[in-house]
Design a protein around this motif. Structure first.
Motif, PDB file in Angstrom:
ATOM      1  N   TYR A 229       0.801  -1.225   0.000  1.00 23.05           N
ATOM      2  CA  TYR A 229       0.000   0.000   0.000  1.00 23.05           C
ATOM      3  C   TYR A 229       0.833   1.274   0.000  1.00 23.05           C
ATOM      4  O   TYR A 229       0.285   2.365  -0.070  1.00 23.05           O
ATOM      5  CB  TYR A 229      -0.928   0.005   1.223  1.00 23.05           C
ATOM      6  CG  TYR A 229      -1.683  -1.282   1.395  1.00 23.05           C
ATOM      7  CD1 TYR A 229      -2.747  -1.599   0.556  1.00 23.05           C
ATOM      8  CD2 TYR A 229      -1.320  -2.201   2.376  1.00 23.05           C
ATOM      9  CE1 TYR A 229      -3.430  -2.795   0.693  1.00 23.05           C
ATOM     10  CE2 TYR A 229      -1.995  -3.398   2.517  1.00 23.05           C
ATOM     11  CZ  TYR A 229      -3.054  -3.694   1.678  1.00 23.05           C
ATOM     12  OH  TYR A 229      -3.725  -4.877   1.803  1.00 23.05           O
ATOM     13  N   VAL A 230       2.156   1.139   0.130  1.00 27.56           N
ATOM     14  CA  VAL A 230       3.014   2.314   0.227  1.00 27.56           C
ATOM     15  C   VAL A 230       4.264   2.108  -0.630  1.00 27.56           C
ATOM     16  O   VAL A 230       4.946   1.094  -0.470  1.00 27.56           O
ATOM     17  CB  VAL A 230       3.454   2.578   1.685  1.00 27.56           C
ATOM     18  CG1 VAL A 230       4.117   3.944   1.805  1.00 27.56           C
ATOM     19  CG2 VAL A 230       2.301   2.455   2.644  1.00 27.56           C
ATOM     20  N   SER A 231       4.576   3.051  -1.476  1.00 25.69           N
ATOM     21  CA  SER A 231       5.810   2.970  -2.264  1.00 25.69           C
ATOM     22  C   SER A 231       7.001   3.175  -1.343  1.00 25.69           C
ATOM     23  O   SER A 231       6.867   3.704  -0.229  1.00 25.69           O
ATOM     24  CB  SER A 231       5.812   4.028  -3.365  1.00 25.69           C
ATOM     25  OG  SER A 231       5.941   5.332  -2.800  1.00 25.69           O
ATOM     26  N   ALA A 232       8.176   2.782  -1.804  1.00 25.12           N
ATOM     27  CA  ALA A 232       9.393   2.935  -1.001  1.00 25.12           C
ATOM     28  C   ALA A 232       9.642   4.402  -0.654  1.00 25.12           C
ATOM     29  O   ALA A 232       9.950   4.742   0.499  1.00 25.12           O
ATOM     30  CB  ALA A 232      10.591   2.351  -1.736  1.00 25.12           C
ATOM     31  N   ASP A 233       9.483   5.269  -1.623  1.00 26.90           N
ATOM     32  CA  ASP A 233       9.723   6.694  -1.378  1.00 26.90           C
ATOM     33  C   ASP A 233       8.710   7.267  -0.390  1.00 26.90           C
ATOM     34  O   ASP A 233       9.067   8.056   0.494  1.00 26.90           O
ATOM     35  CB  ASP A 233       9.660   7.478  -2.690  1.00 26.90           C
ATOM     36  CG  ASP A 233      10.905   7.275  -3.534  1.00 26.90           C
ATOM     37  OD1 ASP A 233      11.921   6.804  -2.989  1.00 26.90           O
ATOM     38  OD2 ASP A 233      10.856   7.568  -4.744  1.00 26.90           O
ATOM     39  N   ASP A 234       7.446   6.865  -0.530  1.00 26.89           N
ATOM     40  CA  ASP A 234       6.423   7.373   0.387  1.00 26.89           C
ATOM     41  C   ASP A 234       6.627   6.830   1.800  1.00 26.89           C
ATOM     42  O   ASP A 234       6.354   7.529   2.785  1.00 26.89           O
ATOM     43  CB  ASP A 234       5.026   7.019  -0.119  1.00 26.89           C
ATOM     44  CG  ASP A 234       4.565   7.938  -1.240  1.00 26.89           C
ATOM     45  OD1 ASP A 234       5.258   8.930  -1.507  1.00 26.89           O
ATOM     46  OD2 ASP A 234       3.515   7.662  -1.847  1.00 26.89           O
ATOM     47  N   MET A 272      17.468  -2.227   2.798  1.00 33.90           N
ATOM     48  CA  MET A 272      17.725  -0.788   2.780  1.00 33.90           C
ATOM     49  C   MET A 272      16.801  -0.032   1.823  1.00 33.90           C
ATOM     50  O   MET A 272      16.876   1.197   1.733  1.00 33.90           O
ATOM     51  CB  MET A 272      19.178  -0.521   2.395  1.00 33.90           C
ATOM     52  CG  MET A 272      20.203  -1.113   3.357  1.00 33.90           C
ATOM     53  SD  MET A 272      20.046  -0.453   5.046  1.00 33.90           S
ATOM     54  CE  MET A 272      20.695   1.209   4.800  1.00 33.90           C
ATOM     55  N   SER A 273      15.927  -0.732   1.131  1.00 36.51           N
ATOM     56  CA  SER A 273      15.092  -0.095   0.112  1.00 36.51           C
ATOM     57  C   SER A 273      14.145   0.950   0.683  1.00 36.51           C
ATOM     58  O   SER A 273      13.734   1.877  -0.015  1.00 36.51           O
ATOM     59  CB  SER A 273      14.284  -1.157  -0.651  1.00 36.51           C
ATOM     60  OG  SER A 273      13.356  -1.808   0.221  1.00 36.51           O
ATOM     61  N   ARG A 274      13.801   0.831   1.961  1.00 38.76           N
ATOM     62  CA  ARG A 274      12.891   1.795   2.579  1.00 38.76           C
ATOM     63  C   ARG A 274      13.544   2.527   3.750  1.00 38.76           C
ATOM     64  O   ARG A 274      12.853   3.184   4.537  1.00 38.76           O
ATOM     65  CB  ARG A 274      11.606   1.089   3.024  1.00 38.76           C
ATOM     66  CG  ARG A 274      10.828   0.617   1.810  1.00 38.76           C
ATOM     67  CD  ARG A 274       9.575  -0.178   2.112  1.00 38.76           C
ATOM     68  NE  ARG A 274       8.989  -0.551   0.838  1.00 38.76           N
ATOM     69  CZ  ARG A 274       7.798  -0.135   0.384  1.00 38.76           C
ATOM     70  NH1 ARG A 274       7.037   0.627   1.141  1.00 38.76           N
ATOM     71  NH2 ARG A 274       7.359  -0.497  -0.805  1.00 38.76           N
ATOM     72  N   TYR A 275      14.829   2.391   3.847  1.00 37.48           N
ATOM     73  CA  TYR A 275      15.577   3.026   4.929  1.00 37.48           C
ATOM     74  C   TYR A 275      15.544   4.545   4.770  1.00 37.48           C
ATOM     75  O   TYR A 275      15.948   5.080   3.733  1.00 37.48           O
ATOM     76  CB  TYR A 275      17.017   2.517   4.896  1.00 37.48           C
ATOM     77  CG  TYR A 275      17.911   3.028   5.991  1.00 37.48           C
ATOM     78  CD1 TYR A 275      17.766   2.575   7.291  1.00 37.48           C
ATOM     79  CD2 TYR A 275      18.924   3.949   5.713  1.00 37.48           C
ATOM     80  CE1 TYR A 275      18.607   3.024   8.301  1.00 37.48           C
ATOM     81  CE2 TYR A 275      19.768   4.405   6.712  1.00 37.48           C
ATOM     82  CZ  TYR A 275      19.599   3.939   8.009  1.00 37.48           C
ATOM     83  OH  TYR A 275      20.429   4.390   8.997  1.00 37.48           O
ATOM     84  N   PRO A 276      15.071   5.283   5.778  1.00 35.21           N
ATOM     85  CA  PRO A 276      14.905   6.740   5.633  1.00 35.21           C
ATOM     86  C   PRO A 276      16.180   7.556   5.738  1.00 35.21           C
ATOM     87  O   PRO A 276      16.180   8.743   5.431  1.00 35.21           O
ATOM     88  CB  PRO A 276      13.950   7.084   6.777  1.00 35.21           C
ATOM     89  CG  PRO A 276      14.225   6.049   7.805  1.00 35.21           C
ATOM     90  CD  PRO A 276      14.542   4.792   7.051  1.00 35.21           C
ATOM     91  N   GLY A 277      17.287   6.941   6.180  1.00 35.61           N
ATOM     92  CA  GLY A 277      18.544   7.669   6.282  1.00 35.61           C
ATOM     93  C   GLY A 277      19.107   7.679   7.687  1.00 35.61           C
ATOM     94  O   GLY A 277      18.370   7.572   8.676  1.00 35.61           O
ATOM     95  N   ASP A 278      20.423   7.807   7.791  1.00 37.95           N
ATOM     96  CA  ASP A 278      21.108   7.748   9.083  1.00 37.95           C
ATOM     97  C   ASP A 278      20.659   8.842  10.046  1.00 37.95           C
ATOM     98  O   ASP A 278      20.753   8.668  11.262  1.00 37.95           O
ATOM     99  CB  ASP A 278      22.620   7.854   8.877  1.00 37.95           C
ATOM    100  CG  ASP A 278      23.201   6.617   8.194  1.00 37.95           C
ATOM    101  OD1 ASP A 278      22.458   5.647   7.994  1.00 37.95           O
ATOM    102  OD2 ASP A 278      24.405   6.634   7.869  1.00 37.95           O
ATOM    103  N   SER A 279      20.196   9.952   9.526  1.00 34.49           N
ATOM    104  CA  SER A 279      19.763  11.054  10.392  1.00 34.49           C
ATOM    105  C   SER A 279      18.470  10.733  11.130  1.00 34.49           C
ATOM    106  O   SER A 279      18.108  11.416  12.088  1.00 34.49           O
ATOM    107  CB  SER A 279      19.566  12.328   9.563  1.00 34.49           C
ATOM    108  OG  SER A 279      20.772  12.736   8.968  1.00 34.49           O
TER     109      SER A 279
END
Length: 379
Positions: A229-234, A272-279
């Motif tokens: 229901y949710v794309s990786a970017d979303d 890691m495809s949906r990983y939002p970032g180290d921050s």
């Protein structure tokens, strides 16, 4: 160097090792550091979801305390029963009060750390859907009133689109609390949770650190934030938006944010495809209820744990197996022969292992042996 200096150096090293696992954490940064150190030293903190039940009381007790003979220094709880629109105001207020009491008292008495999940309800799921499952939809056909056109609700939240939503059960009636869009509804939920978090302070008014696992098991389809229901970017944008709103309303909070898959991720690229970032992430982990079901499942769990450990070491993250259990399979010696064998495998360095629910607690002797292993930290 003479023998005296050698002895002193060895003693100092042992003392430093001991101190590093002595729960000297005081904020999010020191908590993260100690969790990482534990994993690198081959130690894993034992955690248990529902060890304390805020829906019933704020007391420090457990039905299994006689078996465990201890209370874990890290324990699992959830925000969903102390917030939201599904439960009646009286129940929410009581759970909220109990939850705050637990976090504050366990910190004051033992420097214990809460590991929070958030099984947030879906804003479009109708009131009549079972309260215990109000945060999910497994199959739209099982929820006759669910508006299929809103299955991509997270996109609506991000774009501030969609329809009136938020059917609740605040007074036992339908349509008692409605929101113009899911974005307005979602911000209210985040603001509500932030209000709880602001109460997590010690006797000097200093924030109490804790772990907050956001939108877990994201590759599954049964969560409304799942990959179907949710794309990786979303998903990434939603993860970040959640943090931003909560940080806005709880600016002093000491939070370790956790990113967590289920067991269906096969490689680092997928993980890691949906990983939002180290921050936006401090702890990475996964859930796995198949450990010990077969040799194939055990090896898959080991490979997954190695992958997570490798990623965490590279990015200076803490690690966790956030959900696992023997469940109804009644696997003999599940905790010692399967779970702990995985934790001790070469290349596996997990800071936390969390047992999810003890309702099928049928191997108390094995669990007692598990928590008494030298590599397991419970207190």
């Amino acid at each position: 160097m003479n023998i005296y200096h050698i002895i002193c150096n060895v003693t100092c090293c042992l003392m430093l090792s001991s101190v590093s696992l002595a729960q000297t954490w005081s904020d999010a940064a020191s908590l993260k550091k100690e969790l990482i150190q534990a994993a690198l030293q081959g130690k894993t903190y034992y955690s248990q979801y529902n060890f304390y039940d805020p829906r019933k009381s704020g007391e420090l007790k457990s039905a299994y305390e006689n078996v465990l003979q201890s209370q874990p220094i890290i324990y699992g709880v959830d925000f969903h029963y102390a917030s939201g629109t599904w439960h009646k105001p009286k129940a929410i207020r009581k759970a909220r009060e109990n939850l705050i009491k637990i976090v504050k008292e366990t910190w004051r008495e033992r420097r214990a750390i809460a590991s929070f999940s958030w099984h947030l309800e879906n804003p479009y799921v109708p009131t009549g859907f079972p309260l215990t499952s109000g945060f999910r939809y497994i199959n739209n056909k099982k929820i006759p009133d669910y508006p299929v056109q809103h299955r991509y609700v997270i996109k609506e939240i991000l774009e501030n689109s969609g329809d009136v939503c938020g059917k609740g059960n605040l007074s036992g009636k339908d349509n008692v609390l409605l929101y113009p869009t899911p974005r307005v509804w979602f911000e209210d939920r985040c603001k509500e949770v932030a209000g709880i978090i602001n109460e997590f302070v010690d006797e000097n008014g200093q924030p109490i650190p804790f772990i907050f696992r956001l939108w877990h098991e994201w590759e599954d389809s049964w969560m409304w934030w799942g990959a179907k229901y949710v794309s990786a970017d979303d998903y990434k944008r939603f993860f970040i938006l959640t943090e931003q709103i909560i940080r806005k309303y709880a600016p002093n909070a000491q939070i370790l944010w956790a990113y967590c898959s289920d067991r269906f991720v096969n490689n680092e690229k997928e993980f890691m495809s949906r990983y939002p970032g180290d921050s936006y992430v401090d702890v990475i982990g996964f859930d796995d209820y198949a450990i010990g079901k077969s040799d194939k499942d055990w090896k898959a769990a080991v490979n997954r744990a190695k992958m997570v450990s490798k990623i965490a070491k590279k990015r200076k993250m803490a690690t966790a197996l956030f959900e696992t259990n023997n469940n109804k399979r009644k696997i003999p010696y599940y905790y010692t022969r399967h779970l702990n064998r995985m934790l001790k495998a070469t290349g596996v360095n997990l800071s936390i292992v969390q047992i999810w629910s003890l309702k099928n607690f049928n191997d108390s002797t094995d669990m007692k042996s598990f928590i008494n292993q030298k590599n397991i930290i419970i207190r």
